[in-house]
Design a protein around this motif. Sequence first.
Motif, PDB file in Angstrom:
ATOM      1  N   LEU A  11       0.834  -1.195   0.000  1.00  0.00           N
ATOM      2  CA  LEU A  11       0.000   0.000   0.000  1.00  0.00           C
ATOM      3  C   LEU A  11       0.871   1.248   0.000  1.00  0.00           C
ATOM      4  O   LEU A  11       1.971   1.244   0.557  1.00  0.00           O
ATOM      5  N   ASP A  15      -3.664   5.522  -2.330  1.00  0.00           N
ATOM      6  CA  ASP A  15      -4.314   4.323  -2.880  1.00  0.00           C
ATOM      7  C   ASP A  15      -5.785   4.263  -2.464  1.00  0.00           C
ATOM      8  O   ASP A  15      -6.192   4.857  -1.471  1.00  0.00           O
ATOM      9  N   LYS A  69      -6.386  -3.777  -1.544  1.00  0.00           N
ATOM     10  CA  LYS A  69      -6.116  -2.731  -2.534  1.00  0.00           C
ATOM     11  C   LYS A  69      -6.937  -2.967  -3.797  1.00  0.00           C
ATOM     12  O   LYS A  69      -7.105  -4.097  -4.248  1.00  0.00           O
TER      13      LYS A  69
END
Length: 70
Positions: A11, A15, A69
């Motif tokens: 990450l 994001d 993600k």
Amino acid sequence: MDVRDAVGNLLADGDSVTLIKDLKVKGAGQTLKRGTVIRSIRLTGDEQEIDCRHESIKGLVLRAEFVRKL
């Protein structure tokens, strides 16, 4: 410092992530549902925590193990 999500993706600041589990938010009296998209995360000094903002909750800190993600 490497911050990784629930499946091991790296990450970074800015994001977008999605929740993999329903989470009760302490102090807000509501639950964030699985699949909720959180945009523009910020990394903190802790490897397991990310700082983010939701439409109805400001100053939200989530554990990296509960997000994935996009």
